[in-house]
Enzyme design. Structure first.
Site, PDB file in Angstrom:
ATOM      1  N   THR A  57      -3.309  35.485 -17.003  1.00  0.00           N
ATOM      2  CA  THR A  57      -3.041  34.675 -18.193  1.00  0.00           C
ATOM      3  C   THR A  57      -4.251  34.644 -19.117  1.00  0.00           C
ATOM      4  O   THR A  57      -4.131  34.833 -20.336  1.00  0.00           O
ATOM      5  CB  THR A  57      -2.642  33.246 -17.789  1.00  0.00           C
ATOM      6  OG1 THR A  57      -1.403  33.292 -17.075  1.00  0.00           O
ATOM      7  CG2 THR A  57      -2.469  32.352 -19.013  1.00  0.00           C
ATOM      8  N   GLN A 151       1.622  43.420 -12.190  1.00  0.00           N
ATOM      9  CA  GLN A 151       2.521  43.805 -11.099  1.00  0.00           C
ATOM     10  C   GLN A 151       2.177  45.166 -10.502  1.00  0.00           C
ATOM     11  O   GLN A 151       2.794  45.582  -9.518  1.00  0.00           O
ATOM     12  CB  GLN A 151       3.966  43.829 -11.611  1.00  0.00           C
ATOM     13  CG  GLN A 151       4.472  42.525 -12.190  1.00  0.00           C
ATOM     14  CD  GLN A 151       4.632  41.437 -11.150  1.00  0.00           C
ATOM     15  OE1 GLN A 151       4.732  41.709  -9.954  1.00  0.00           O
ATOM     16  NE2 GLN A 151       4.640  40.189 -11.584  1.00  0.00           N
ATOM     17  N   SER A 170      -4.340  41.357 -11.827  1.00  0.00           N
ATOM     18  CA  SER A 170      -4.399  40.049 -11.182  1.00  0.00           C
ATOM     19  C   SER A 170      -4.612  40.215  -9.689  1.00  0.00           C
ATOM     20  O   SER A 170      -3.980  41.065  -9.054  1.00  0.00           O
ATOM     21  CB  SER A 170      -3.089  39.297 -11.439  1.00  0.00           C
ATOM     22  OG  SER A 170      -3.030  38.100 -10.704  1.00  0.00           O
ATOM     23  N   ALA A 171      -5.496  39.388  -9.112  1.00  0.00           N
ATOM     24  CA  ALA A 171      -5.818  39.515  -7.691  1.00  0.00           C
ATOM     25  C   ALA A 171      -4.670  39.075  -6.791  1.00  0.00           C
ATOM     26  O   ALA A 171      -4.338  39.756  -5.819  1.00  0.00           O
ATOM     27  CB  ALA A 171      -7.078  38.716  -7.364  1.00  0.00           C
ATOM     28  N   HIS A 172      -4.063  37.916  -7.089  1.00  0.00           N
ATOM     29  CA  HIS A 172      -3.108  37.370  -6.117  1.00  0.00           C
ATOM     30  C   HIS A 172      -1.825  38.185  -6.023  1.00  0.00           C
ATOM     31  O   HIS A 172      -1.107  38.092  -5.029  1.00  0.00           O
ATOM     32  CB  HIS A 172      -2.798  35.894  -6.425  1.00  0.00           C
ATOM     33  CG  HIS A 172      -1.854  35.672  -7.552  1.00  0.00           C
ATOM     34  ND1 HIS A 172      -2.270  35.556  -8.864  1.00  0.00           N
ATOM     35  CD2 HIS A 172      -0.511  35.508  -7.577  1.00  0.00           C
ATOM     36  CE1 HIS A 172      -1.225  35.340  -9.638  1.00  0.00           C
ATOM     37  NE2 HIS A 172      -0.143  35.313  -8.894  1.00  0.00           N
ATOM     38  N   CYS A 286       6.395  31.837 -12.284  1.00  0.00           N
ATOM     39  CA  CYS A 286       5.612  30.900 -13.094  1.00  0.00           C
ATOM     40  C   CYS A 286       6.480  29.950 -13.897  1.00  0.00           C
ATOM     41  O   CYS A 286       6.046  28.882 -14.296  1.00  0.00           O
ATOM     42  CB  CYS A 286       4.706  31.675 -14.045  1.00  0.00           C
ATOM     43  SG  CYS A 286       3.615  32.840 -13.224  1.00  0.00           S
TER      44      CYS A 286
END
Length: 343
Positions: A57, A151, A170-172, A286
């Site tokens: 984000t 993704q 994004s890491a997670h 989200c």
């Protein structure tokens, strides 16, 4: 998180020093941070600059808020965070499968230079955009391409790496810790600095534990072929059970699928599947808590009540064939119960 990522985060927490501090402990923390940055970039095949952020984000907000281009264009199926960050952007239309229409993109590119936000794969439907083809149109018009690749598994696709000016990761999403991501930048000269850390492009104390966990996660290969096989099994079972597989003829992320159960609201499906111990969502995770109709499906031409009958299912590193079999049995049970109730 993967075990390796969890161990790396714990190692980072054992380091008390701020990486921006000039003393010996601070310099050691800085060296560890820069090594993590190098490892993350290498995992993605990126040879340019990498700005560590608090997640996808923030990375989207930095690129869309500070790219040196007077206009913002964004596909109509982008993630909510990209739409918010883009402000008064021009929306680019998609077809019934959610793929960006090249004619709509070319028309929107007419005029002054623009930064164009296009996702690698949709977080709800899994539909993958033809990045190389769209990049050629954008660069021919003098624009900048921002790819939301949150993704995308590391090393999965060279197209964004070869063609994008900015890439969000994004890491997670990759088995790393939440609260850390990165903006990959081809040329820092296309981005306005604001001062502070990260070479002046992001303020705030650096998240060393998060960076270490991110690096450890993306260095562990993901079995994409196995996930694709699991999704294919689920696709086939839902199709044969009277359900609908969204965008089944479009290129899709191997670990994301969206399915419609005719006559049954997504909220009812979520409740019943949750009671069976199966976690799914309506739309992207989200925004699924709001239960608002999906703007992604709306852009693809879906209307009420079908718009509210679609659930999103994703597969991870630990998802098994047994998990998918349980999902199929539960889905069929919910379909029978709700059809009986409606009758």
């Amino acid at each position: 998180m993967t075990e390796a990522a969890g161990a790396a985060v714990a190692q980072g927490f054992a380091r008390w020093a701020n990486p921006s501090s000039p003393h010996a402990e601070g310099r050691a923390a800085r060296a560890a941070l820069e090594e993590a940055r190098r490892r993350i970039a290498k995992a993605y095949g990126w040879r340019h600059d990498l700005i560590l952020t608090s997640g996808a984000t923030e990375a989207l907000a930095i690129a869309l808020g500070r790219a040196l281009a007077p206009r913002r264009l964004i596909s109509s199926v982008e993630h909510d965070s990209a739409i918010r960050a883009a402000g008064e952007a021009v929306m680019i239309g998609v077809d019934g499968d959610g793929l960006v229409r090249p004619d709509a993109l070319e028309a929107a590119l007419e005029g002054t230079r623009a930064i164009v936000a296009i996702q690698w794969a949709n977080s709800e439907t899994g539909v993958r955009q033809p990045i190389a083809e769209l990049a050629r149109l954008i660069h021919a018009a003098g624009g900048l391409l921002l790819v939301d690749a949150a993704q995308m598994p590391a090393g999965a696709d060279p197209a964004p790496i070869d063609h994008a000016d900015f890439i969000v990761v994004s890491a997670h999403k990759r088995g790393g810790p939440p609260g850390v991501g990165a903006l990959l930048v081809r040329d820092l000269g296309t981005l306005s600095p604001t001062g502070g850390q990260e070479r002046g492009y992001r303020a705030g104390t650096e998240n060393l534990p998060g960076a270490l966990g991110f690096a450890a996660a993306v260095e562990e290969p993901e079995d994409i072929a196995r996930m694709a096989a699991l999704r294919a099994t689920l696709d086939d079972a839902i199709r044969r059970s009277g359900g609908e597989v969204l965008a089944e003829n479009a290129p899709r992320h191997p670990a994301i699928g969206s399915y419609r159960m005719r006559g049954t609201a997504a909220a009812a499906q979520l409740i019943r599947l949750d009671m069976a111990g199966i976690a799914v969502s309506a739309g992207s995770a989200c925004s699924s808590g709001s239960m608002k109709p999906s703007h992604v499906l709306g852009a693809m031409g879906w209307r009420e009540p079908a718009l509210r009958e679609v659930i999103r299912i994703s597969f991870g590193r630990t998802t098994s064939e047994e998990d998918v079999a349980r999902m199929i049995a539960a889905w069929r049970q919910v379909a029978r119960e709700t059809r009986s109730f409606a009758a």
